[in-house]
Design a protein around this motif. Structure first.
Motif, mmCIF file in Angstrom:
data_model
loop_
_atom_site.group_PDB
_atom_site.id
_atom_site.type_symbol
_atom_site.label_atom_id
_atom_site.label_comp_id
_atom_site.label_asym_id
_atom_site.label_seq_id
_atom_site.Cartn_x
_atom_site.Cartn_y
_atom_site.Cartn_z
ATOM 1 N N ASN A 47 44.425 54.958 32.253
ATOM 2 C CA ASN A 47 45.580 55.771 31.843
ATOM 3 C C ASN A 47 46.036 56.679 32.973
ATOM 4 O O ASN A 47 47.230 56.800 33.257
ATOM 5 C CB ASN A 47 45.219 56.602 30.612
ATOM 6 C CG ASN A 47 45.075 55.740 29.370
ATOM 7 O OD1 ASN A 47 45.611 54.641 29.304
ATOM 8 N ND2 ASN A 47 44.335 56.240 28.385
ATOM 9 N N TYR A 48 45.040 57.318 33.589
ATOM 10 C CA TYR A 48 45.397 58.189 34.710
ATOM 11 C C TYR A 48 45.958 57.373 35.880
ATOM 12 O O TYR A 48 46.836 57.840 36.606
ATOM 13 C CB TYR A 48 44.185 59.002 35.155
ATOM 14 C CG TYR A 48 44.006 60.281 34.361
ATOM 15 C CD1 TYR A 48 44.807 61.384 34.620
ATOM 16 C CD2 TYR A 48 43.047 60.376 33.361
ATOM 17 C CE1 TYR A 48 44.649 62.559 33.898
ATOM 18 C CE2 TYR A 48 42.891 61.534 32.629
ATOM 19 C CZ TYR A 48 43.695 62.636 32.897
ATOM 20 O OH TYR A 48 43.558 63.792 32.179
ATOM 21 N N GLN A 50 47.709 54.669 35.576
ATOM 22 C CA GLN A 50 49.088 54.346 35.212
ATOM 23 C C GLN A 50 50.005 55.548 35.421
ATOM 24 O O GLN A 50 51.146 55.398 35.851
ATOM 25 C CB GLN A 50 49.139 53.883 33.754
ATOM 26 C CG GLN A 50 48.482 52.541 33.509
ATOM 27 C CD GLN A 50 48.531 52.123 32.055
ATOM 28 O OE1 GLN A 50 49.230 52.730 31.257
ATOM 29 N NE2 GLN A 50 47.774 51.095 31.715
ATOM 30 N N ILE A 51 49.463 56.710 35.088
ATOM 31 C CA ILE A 51 50.255 57.926 35.334
ATOM 32 C C ILE A 51 50.517 58.088 36.823
ATOM 33 O O ILE A 51 51.634 58.408 37.258
ATOM 34 C CB ILE A 51 49.526 59.150 34.761
ATOM 35 C CG1 ILE A 51 49.482 59.076 33.234
ATOM 36 C CG2 ILE A 51 50.197 60.440 35.216
ATOM 37 C CD1 ILE A 51 48.644 60.139 32.583
ATOM 38 N N THR A 52 49.448 57.839 37.607
ATOM 39 C CA THR A 52 49.613 57.943 39.062
ATOM 40 C C THR A 52 50.621 56.909 39.563
ATOM 41 O O THR A 52 51.460 57.192 40.423
ATOM 42 C CB THR A 52 48.263 57.733 39.758
ATOM 43 O OG1 THR A 52 47.315 58.673 39.235
ATOM 44 C CG2 THR A 52 48.387 57.938 41.261
ATOM 45 N N TYR A 54 53.041 55.589 37.803
ATOM 46 C CA TYR A 54 54.359 56.033 37.356
ATOM 47 C C TYR A 54 54.910 57.091 38.308
ATOM 48 O O TYR A 54 56.090 57.049 38.715
ATOM 49 C CB TYR A 54 54.252 56.603 35.945
ATOM 50 C CG TYR A 54 55.483 57.350 35.475
ATOM 51 C CD1 TYR A 54 56.590 56.673 34.998
ATOM 52 C CD2 TYR A 54 55.529 58.749 35.529
ATOM 53 C CE1 TYR A 54 57.710 57.358 34.577
ATOM 54 C CE2 TYR A 54 56.644 59.445 35.116
ATOM 55 C CZ TYR A 54 57.739 58.751 34.636
ATOM 56 O OH TYR A 54 58.848 59.434 34.223
ATOM 57 N N MET A 221 55.626 63.970 33.048
ATOM 58 C CA MET A 221 54.331 63.331 32.838
ATOM 59 C C MET A 221 53.454 64.126 31.865
ATOM 60 O O MET A 221 52.522 63.574 31.276
ATOM 61 C CB MET A 221 53.602 63.169 34.186
ATOM 62 C CG MET A 221 54.300 62.180 35.114
ATOM 63 S SD MET A 221 53.859 62.354 36.855
ATOM 64 C CE MET A 221 52.100 62.241 36.789
ATOM 65 N N LEU A 223 51.110 66.510 32.133
ATOM 66 C CA LEU A 223 49.681 66.600 32.434
ATOM 67 C C LEU A 223 49.257 68.073 32.361
ATOM 68 O O LEU A 223 49.461 68.839 33.310
ATOM 69 C CB LEU A 223 49.394 66.017 33.821
ATOM 70 C CG LEU A 223 49.642 64.512 33.986
ATOM 71 C CD1 LEU A 223 49.414 64.094 35.430
ATOM 72 C CD2 LEU A 223 48.742 63.729 33.068
#
Length: 611
Positions: A47-48, A50-52, A54, A221, A223
């Motif tokens: 997940n992280y 994918q966030i990175t 993105y 995002m 976060l």
């Protein structure tokens, strides 16, 4: 049991999606619930990641947006000059260049929402700037990110791509600003030719990106327990950090983690129990880095299995809906092509398939349309024997000219014979015999121009007797041009019109002349008279009827003679669309008809034997 046949592409794609996409996904979901904590941890890392990813994609979009804007410099044109021409124009005033640069800056900055300001330093030391915020202005005497970067030839040649500088305070080179920006630089080359490309750059463009643009991506995002960085690894400087102090020289909060960032992307757990996920932006030294506390990151996995199932079902349903729409979009060109093919099979060759895509199907559809278009053109070309039809039209036109000419000639002789019995009648009969022999003799399409001129002389003899010597007839033809070929019976209708409608109404002696002269690429034959002439409106009407009316057209007003229209159509059909004649006239002074004909040295074999 009856076997189900899958016929449409859409049905095949849907079945493939269900078997190859949905089924493996459901299997994965089953194993997800039986996996141990390590799998759950991997999911969190994913997940992280994918966030990175993105975040990385968004940064790439920003850089690509600015890069594409910089490329627009090479195509920019204010309607008069390109940027390269302006920079090399030594006669152009500096104020004019500054105005040009302002126009270009406004055009460039409007094409990207991320650019906050622009500066351009030419190779003459001039600096131009533009700020999106009208309250900002270039600091006088500032040389920070405002200097020309092409002084050294070798360095300039090696530095034609984007150069990205770490974030800094904009106040170093701008007044009325407390923002932080990172700067993108590119040298502007002269690409007008190969030699100029090897020369020093014409200037250097700087574009500033406010770090708040990156901050907006980070805010989206959401976060809450992680820090996001854009890191220049070699310089150990930052393009973005949530802490402005990190932009100051020497500040390096990622310094302890850099040694573990060996690949283009990955993750690791640091000694201080921080989860670090990183990804390198392609073709740069920039890394997207997300740092989260390990315990807080994994504590977020507290959802119940039911919640996970519901979310998964929702995702699967959404993907299924999107896939169905996507499949229909993919199969729509095939359906369109099938529809058009069915119409073509019925004989409708005017229909064309339409496609708004730019993929392989568009290529196939374009090829099919081209095939149908070529087939339609081929059928029209060979249908009804086009060449035979043209020959028939030519023969029909000549058959109209010959009776008309003979009837008028016989009428003249009859009237003269009734008036007097002398040598003139014998001369008329002799001229008539020569003309009949010429007209009804060998049916060649082309004849020597000398024969055509001799026939005109005999015709003039008859007309001079008919109209009591009311005109003189003159011919100008060189011995060399006399051997050239022309269409048979081409000039007689024009000479007839000159006598009847030009000289006769004049009521006093006139002059008719025929001149033949060879031009560089065509043969010019001029028939002129000094008769009563015609009005400009009448000449316009005649030319319009000649050029725009169909073959064989007869003017109901009687203004355009049948012979004149037939002569014009014969020339266009036998010689080509670029040939014909033009009528010019001045009322009260006379008329000139100028022929433009091909230069035929000798008749072809087919013409000599008749057709």
């Amino acid at each position: 049991m009856k076997k189900i046949k899958i016929q449409s592409t859409f049905q095949k794609l849907t079945l493939a999606f269900l078997l190859c996409g949905m089924l493996p996904l459901l299997v994965c979901v089953f194993f997800f619930f039986v996996r141990e904590y390590k799998v759950v941890r991997d999911v969190m890392v994913s997940n992280y990641s994918q966030i990175t990813n993105y975040f990385t994609r968004n940064v790439e979009d920003i850089l690509e947006s600015v890069d594409s804007v910089m490329e627009v410099m090479y195509d920019y044109d204010d309607g008069e000059q390109t940027l390269a021409e302006v920079l090399q124009d030594e006669d152009m005033q500096q104020s004019e260049k500054a105005l040009y640069m302002q126009k270009m800056f406004r055009t460039l900055i409007a094409q990207s929402e991320y650019i906050s300001s622009e500066r351009f330093a030419d190779n003459a030391g001039n600096v131009y700037s533009y700020y999106f915020d009208p309250n900002k202005t270039l600091r006088k005497g500032a040389d920070f990110y405002t200097s020309y970067a092409g002084d050294k030839y070798d360095e300039a040649m090696a530095d034609t791509s984007l150069t990205i500088y770490a974030a800094t305070q904009e106040s170093k080179f701008c007044i009325n600003s407390d923002d932080f920006v990172f700067v993108i630089r590119r040298n502007f080359m002269n690409i007008s030719n190969v030699k100029s490309i090897q020369e020093k750059p014409l200037g250097t463009m700087y574009m500033d990106i406010n770090v708040e643009n990156i901050g907006e991506v980070v805010d989206n995002m959401q976060l809450d327990h992680a820090q996001v960085y854009l890191y220049l690894k070699e310089e150990q400087r930052y393009l973005y950090s949530e802490n402005d102090e990190d932009y100051i020289d020497g500040a390096d909060p990622l310094g302890d983690y850099v040694d573990n960032m060996k690949d283009s992307s990955g993750y690791f757990i640091s000694k201080d129990h921080m989860l670090v996920i990183y990804e390198k932006i392609e073709d740069t030294d920039i890394y997207s880095v997300v740092v989260a506390d390990e315990e807080i990151a994994y504590s977020n996995i507290g959802h119940s299995k039911l919640m996970l199932v519901l979310i998964l079902c929702f995702v699967v349903f959404t993907l299924l809906i999107l896939y169905m729409n996507f499949s229909r979009w993919i199969s729509s060109p095939v359906v369109e092509l099938k529809r058009v093919m069915e119409k073509v099979q019925t004989g409708d060759l005017s229909v064309r398939a339409k496609s708004e895509s730019k993929d392989e199907m568009a290529y196939i559809i374009d090829g099919f349309n081209k095939m149908v278009e070529d087939l339609d053109a081929y059928i029209k070309e060979v249908y009804m024997a086009k060449i035979c039809r043209q020959n028939a039209e030519l023969n029909a036109l000549k058959m109209q000219i010959q009776p008309h000419y003979l009837y008028n000639t016989l009428d003249v002789i009859r009237m003269t014979a009734l008036d007097q019995e002398d040598r003139k009648t014998a001369k008329l009969l002799e001229s008539l015999a020569k003309q009949l022999r010429y007209v009804l003799g060998e049916q060649a399409e082309r004849v020597p121009i000398l024969d055509e001129i001799n026939m005109l002389k005999e015709y003039a003899v008859i007309m001079q007797v008919r109209f009591r010597e009311s005109f003189d007839f003159h011919v100008s033809l060189s011995d060399e041009d006399a051997r050239l070929m022309t269409l048979k019976m081409l000039f007689q209708p024009i000479v007839e019109n000159a006598i009847k409608h030009g000289i006769r109404p004049k009521n006093k002696k006139g002059r008719v002349a025929v001149e033949v002269s060879r031009q560089e690429s065509f043969l010019m034959v001029t028939v002129m008279d000094d008769g009563v002439g015609m009005s400009e409106e009448l000449v316009t009407h005649i030319m319009d009827s000649l050029q725009n009316q169909p073959i064989g057209y007869r003017d109901q007003d009687g203004i355009l003679s049948i012979g004149m229209k037939n002569v014009y159509d014969r020339i266009r059909l036998s010689c080509g669309e670029e040939y014909g004649f033009v009528v010019e006239s001045i009322e009260g002074m006379g008329t000139i008809v100028t022929f433009r004909l091909p230069i035929w040295e000798e008749a072809d074999e087919e013409s000599n034997h008749g057709r």
